[in-house]
Design a protein around this motif. Structure first.
Motif, PDB file in Angstrom:
ATOM      1  N   ARG A   1     -13.202  -2.679  -8.708  1.00 54.73           N
ATOM      2  CA  ARG A   1     -12.606  -3.315  -7.531  1.00 54.73           C
ATOM      3  C   ARG A   1     -13.474  -4.502  -7.134  1.00 54.73           C
ATOM      4  O   ARG A   1     -14.688  -4.450  -7.303  1.00 54.73           O
ATOM      5  CB  ARG A   1     -12.601  -2.361  -6.326  1.00 54.73           C
ATOM      6  CG  ARG A   1     -11.504  -1.353  -6.278  1.00 54.73           C
ATOM      7  CD  ARG A   1     -11.639  -0.543  -5.006  1.00 54.73           C
ATOM      8  NE  ARG A   1     -10.333  -0.282  -4.409  1.00 54.73           N
ATOM      9  CZ  ARG A   1     -10.134  -0.051  -3.127  1.00 54.73           C
ATOM     10  NH1 ARG A   1     -11.138  -0.094  -2.279  1.00 54.73           N
ATOM     11  NH2 ARG A   1      -8.922   0.182  -2.665  1.00 54.73           N
TER      12      ARG A   1
ATOM     13  N   ASP B   1      -8.473  -2.482  -9.412  1.00 50.06           N
ATOM     14  CA  ASP B   1      -7.735  -2.209  -8.187  1.00 50.06           C
ATOM     15  C   ASP B   1      -7.980  -3.328  -7.173  1.00 50.06           C
ATOM     16  O   ASP B   1      -8.986  -4.043  -7.257  1.00 50.06           O
ATOM     17  CB  ASP B   1      -8.200  -0.866  -7.631  1.00 50.06           C
ATOM     18  CG  ASP B   1      -7.368  -0.392  -6.462  1.00 50.06           C
ATOM     19  OD1 ASP B   1      -6.165  -0.721  -6.406  1.00 50.06           O
ATOM     20  OD2 ASP B   1      -7.919   0.321  -5.605  1.00 50.06           O
ATOM     21  N   GLU B   2      -7.070  -3.488  -6.199  1.00 52.44           N
ATOM     22  CA  GLU B   2      -7.196  -4.507  -5.155  1.00 52.44           C
ATOM     23  C   GLU B   2      -7.409  -5.890  -5.763  1.00 52.44           C
ATOM     24  O   GLU B   2      -8.231  -6.694  -5.279  1.00 52.44           O
ATOM     25  CB  GLU B   2      -8.337  -4.165  -4.191  1.00 52.44           C
ATOM     26  CG  GLU B   2      -8.175  -2.848  -3.468  1.00 52.44           C
ATOM     27  CD  GLU B   2      -7.065  -2.875  -2.412  1.00 52.44           C
ATOM     28  OE1 GLU B   2      -6.540  -3.958  -2.125  1.00 52.44           O
ATOM     29  OE2 GLU B   2      -6.734  -1.800  -1.886  1.00 52.44           O
TER      30      GLU B   2
ATOM     31  N   GLN C   1      -2.193  -8.537   1.231  1.00 54.26           N
ATOM     32  CA  GLN C   1      -3.468  -8.080   1.796  1.00 54.26           C
ATOM     33  C   GLN C   1      -4.653  -8.806   1.170  1.00 54.26           C
ATOM     34  O   GLN C   1      -5.622  -8.189   0.743  1.00 54.26           O
ATOM     35  CB  GLN C   1      -3.617  -6.569   1.616  1.00 54.26           C
ATOM     36  CG  GLN C   1      -2.621  -5.765   2.424  1.00 54.26           C
ATOM     37  CD  GLN C   1      -2.933  -4.281   2.428  1.00 54.26           C
ATOM     38  OE1 GLN C   1      -3.855  -3.821   1.772  1.00 54.26           O
ATOM     39  NE2 GLN C   1      -2.164  -3.513   3.178  1.00 54.26           N
TER      40      GLN C   1
ATOM     41  N   THR D   1      -2.292   2.426  -7.900  1.00 53.82           N
ATOM     42  CA  THR D   1      -3.606   2.822  -8.414  1.00 53.82           C
ATOM     43  C   THR D   1      -3.616   4.293  -8.799  1.00 53.82           C
ATOM     44  O   THR D   1      -4.171   4.669  -9.845  1.00 53.82           O
ATOM     45  CB  THR D   1      -4.685   2.553  -7.353  1.00 53.82           C
ATOM     46  OG1 THR D   1      -4.625   1.176  -6.975  1.00 53.82           O
ATOM     47  CG2 THR D   1      -6.068   2.874  -7.890  1.00 53.82           C
TER      48      THR D   1
ATOM     49  N   ALA E   1       0.831  -1.202   0.000  1.00 56.03           N
ATOM     50  CA  ALA E   1       0.000   0.000   0.000  1.00 56.03           C
ATOM     51  C   ALA E   1       0.864   1.250   0.000  1.00 56.03           C
ATOM     52  O   ALA E   1       1.951   1.277   0.569  1.00 56.03           O
ATOM     53  CB  ALA E   1      -0.901  -0.008   1.239  1.00 56.03           C
TER      54      ALA E   1
ATOM     55  N   GLY F   1      -2.458  -4.585  -7.277  1.00 54.74           N
ATOM     56  CA  GLY F   1      -2.784  -5.333  -6.075  1.00 54.74           C
ATOM     57  C   GLY F   1      -1.594  -5.523  -5.156  1.00 54.74           C
ATOM     58  O   GLY F   1      -0.449  -5.244  -5.517  1.00 54.74           O
ATOM     59  N   ASP F   2      -1.897  -6.020  -3.971  1.00 55.64           N
ATOM     60  CA  ASP F   2      -0.898  -6.258  -2.932  1.00 55.64           C
ATOM     61  C   ASP F   2      -1.076  -7.687  -2.436  1.00 55.64           C
ATOM     62  O   ASP F   2      -2.087  -8.018  -1.809  1.00 55.64           O
ATOM     63  CB  ASP F   2      -1.109  -5.258  -1.790  1.00 55.64           C
ATOM     64  CG  ASP F   2      -0.139  -5.463  -0.636  1.00 55.64           C
ATOM     65  OD1 ASP F   2       0.698  -6.383  -0.710  1.00 55.64           O
ATOM     66  OD2 ASP F   2      -0.224  -4.694   0.340  1.00 55.64           O
TER      67      ASP F   2
ATOM     68  N   GLN G   1      -5.813  -8.522  -5.662  1.00 57.12           N
ATOM     69  CA  GLN G   1      -5.517  -9.700  -4.835  1.00 57.12           C
ATOM     70  C   GLN G   1      -6.786 -10.306  -4.248  1.00 57.12           C
ATOM     71  O   GLN G   1      -6.795 -11.471  -3.838  1.00 57.12           O
ATOM     72  CB  GLN G   1      -4.536  -9.344  -3.710  1.00 57.12           C
ATOM     73  CG  GLN G   1      -5.131  -8.559  -2.550  1.00 57.12           C
ATOM     74  CD  GLN G   1      -5.200  -7.058  -2.818  1.00 57.12           C
ATOM     75  OE1 GLN G   1      -4.791  -6.598  -3.885  1.00 57.12           O
ATOM     76  NE2 GLN G   1      -5.689  -6.293  -1.858  1.00 57.12           N
ATOM     77  N   ASN G   2      -7.885  -9.533  -4.237  1.00 56.21           N
ATOM     78  CA  ASN G   2      -9.150 -10.020  -3.691  1.00 56.21           C
ATOM     79  C   ASN G   2     -10.092 -10.542  -4.764  1.00 56.21           C
ATOM     80  O   ASN G   2     -11.264 -10.821  -4.486  1.00 56.21           O
ATOM     81  CB  ASN G   2      -9.839  -8.922  -2.883  1.00 56.21           C
ATOM     82  CG  ASN G   2      -9.118  -8.646  -1.574  1.00 56.21           C
ATOM     83  OD1 ASN G   2      -8.531  -9.551  -0.988  1.00 56.21           O
ATOM     84  ND2 ASN G   2      -9.142  -7.406  -1.127  1.00 56.21           N
TER      85      ASN G   2
ATOM     86  N   TYR H   1     -16.736   0.786  -1.036  1.00 62.53           N
ATOM     87  CA  TYR H   1     -15.632  -0.006  -1.571  1.00 62.53           C
ATOM     88  C   TYR H   1     -14.934   0.710  -2.725  1.00 62.53           C
ATOM     89  O   TYR H   1     -13.766   0.472  -3.009  1.00 62.53           O
ATOM     90  CB  TYR H   1     -16.152  -1.370  -2.055  1.00 62.53           C
ATOM     91  CG  TYR H   1     -16.643  -2.249  -0.939  1.00 62.53           C
ATOM     92  CD1 TYR H   1     -15.793  -3.140  -0.293  1.00 62.53           C
ATOM     93  CD2 TYR H   1     -17.963  -2.190  -0.517  1.00 62.53           C
ATOM     94  CE1 TYR H   1     -16.240  -3.936   0.741  1.00 62.53           C
ATOM     95  CE2 TYR H   1     -18.422  -2.990   0.512  1.00 62.53           C
ATOM     96  CZ  TYR H   1     -17.560  -3.866   1.147  1.00 62.53           C
ATOM     97  OH  TYR H   1     -18.000  -4.654   2.170  1.00 62.53           O
TER      98      TYR H   1
END
Length: 333
Positions: A180, A250-251, A281, A157, A152, A277-278, A253-254, A203
Motif C-alpha cells: 500500500r 491496495d489503495e 478517495q 482487496t 469502499a 483502488g477508489d 489511487q494514492n 497503514y
C-alpha cells in the motif's frame, strides 16, 4: 418447493404467498437461530413472514420480492452453502437486477448451483456475491495483471487477498506480496511513535486483517517471519523483481504516476499482480496526479490487462455504506 398465492374474497389480488419447503432441516437453517434470518428479511423488505410448519407465509406489498429472496436462499442451502447476514443483504439488494440471487434466472442462481465460484482458503471458503465480484474473481485467475476499481466495501482487496492465499496454498505461486502507499491522511508518519515498522504497520493493518480471515494467526506470523508473505509500503518495492509471487497493491489511487509505473514494472516471471483502488478517495497533495487514474488511461487497451469496476450496489459491508456512497455520488453528480 411450491408457491401458492392465497386470493382475497373478491378475487382481486393475492394477500399472501405461501412457500412450502420440503426439507425441514434446511428450512431451520433458512430461518436462522431464533428466526433471525426471517427478521432480517422482514426489516429489509417491510413484509411479515409467518412460519407454519414447513410453510412460510409472506404478507405485505413486497411479498413477491421476499418470496424470490427466500427461494434463492433456500436454493443456496440445497447446494450445500450457508446463509449469513451478508448473503441475505446481497439477495435483497440485488433482486431483479440481473445479477442477484433469485432462483428463476440462470445467471442469477450461478452462485448457488454446482458451478458457483468459490475461493478456498485455510479458514473459510469465500464466495463472490455480485455479478461484478464474480467477473472480478474470474479476471484475477485469468489475467496476469488485473485492476479492481470502485468504492469502499465492494470486496476489491478482500477478494484479491483471498485469491492470493488460494494460489499460494495450492502451489501456483511461492509467495504473497501485499503493498500500500503509506500516504498520510491527517497524521504524518514521523509523528507516530516507534521504529519504522511501528510507523508503517497502521497503514498496512487492513491487509493483515484480510490475511487473518483466511489463514490461522500462527500460520500468518510464521509465513511473514519466513518472508513467504510480505506486507510492505509501496516505496519498499523499488529495485525489486517480483517473481513467482501473487502481488496486490491496495489503495492504488494514492500512488503517484511514477510510483505506479515503478510498481507495475516489478512484475516478474510466474507472477500475477492485482491493483485495487477508489478514484474518489485520493489523498495525494493537491495537483499530484493519481497513478491509478493515469494507469487506467494509459493501459486501457493493453492486451492481457483487465479492468473491473464496482459500484455502490456491490458493497458487501453494512447496507448503510451503500446508501452513503450513493448519496455522495448523487451530490457530486
Amino acid at each position: 418447493m411450491t408457491v401458492t398465492p392465497r386470493v382475497a374474497p373478491e378475487g382481486a389480488t393475492p394477500v399472501e404467498l405461501l412457500l412450502e419447503f420440503p426439507d425441514n432441516r434446511l428450512l431451520i437453517e433458512l430461518c436462522g437461530e431464533f428466526d433471525r434470518n426471517l427478521a432480517q428479511i422482514e426489516h429489509l423488505l417491510s413484509v411479515h413472514l409467518l412460519r407454519r410448519g414447513n410453510v412460510i407465509a409472506v404478507v405485505g406489498d413486497a411479498r413477491e420480492e421476499a418470496a424470490e429472496v427466500l427461494q434463492g436462499l433456500y436454493a443456496r442451502l440445497e447446494a450445500g452453502r450457508g446463509v449469513e447476514p451478508g448473503d441475505i443483504d446481497a439477495a435483497v439488494r440485488l433482486r431483479g437486477s440481473g445479477e442477484g440471487t433469485g432462483a428463476r434466472d440462470g445467471d442469477q442462481i450461478e452462485m448457488f448451483d454446482g458451478g458457483a465460484l468459490e475461493i478456498g482458503t485455510r479458514k473459510k471458503t469465500v464466495e463472490p456475491r455480485t455479478k461484478a465480484q464474480q467477473d472480478y474473481v474470474r479476471a484475477l485467475y485469468k489475467h496476469e495483471l488485473a485492476f479492481g476499481i470502485g468504492p469502499a466495501g465492494t470486496g476489491k482487496t478482500y477478494l484479491a487477498v483471498a485469491v492470493a492465499v488460494n494460489q499460494m496454498i495450492n502451489g501456483h505461486v511461492d509467495k504473497i506480496i501485499l503493498s500500500r502507499p503509506a500516504v498520510e491522511a491527517g497524521e504524518r508518519l514521523g509523528f507516530l511513535p516507534g521504529d519504522m515498522k511501528d510507523k508503517v504497520d497502521p497503514y498496512m493493518q487492513p491487509l493483515y486483517d484480510a490475511l487473518n480471515d483466511f489463514l490461522p494467526g500462527k500460520m500468518v506470523a510464521k509465513l511473514i517471519e519466513e518472508k513467504t508473505i510480505e506486507i510492505a509500503p509501496l516505496a519498499f518495492m523499488r529495485g525489486r523483481t517480483l517473481s513467482n509471487a501473487y502481488v496486490v497493491l491496495d489503495e492504488a489511487q494514492n500512488a503517484t504516476t511514477m510510483q505506479m509505473k515503478m510498481f507495475l514494472t516489478r512484475l516478474g516471471q510466474g507472477s500475477k499482480m492485482v491493483i485495487t483502488g477508489d478514484r474518489s478517495q485520493v489523498d495525494l497533495p493537491r495537483g499530484a496526479m493519481s497513478g491509478l487514474i493515469d494507469a487506467e488511461r494509459i493501459l486501457g487497451g493493453v492486451e492481457g490487462i483487465s479492468f473491473n469496476y464496482f459500484t455502490a450496489k456491490d458493497v458487501v459491508r453494512h447496507p448503510m455504506v451503500a446508501r452513503i456512497i450513493e448519496a455522495y455520488d448523487a451530490d457530486a453528480g
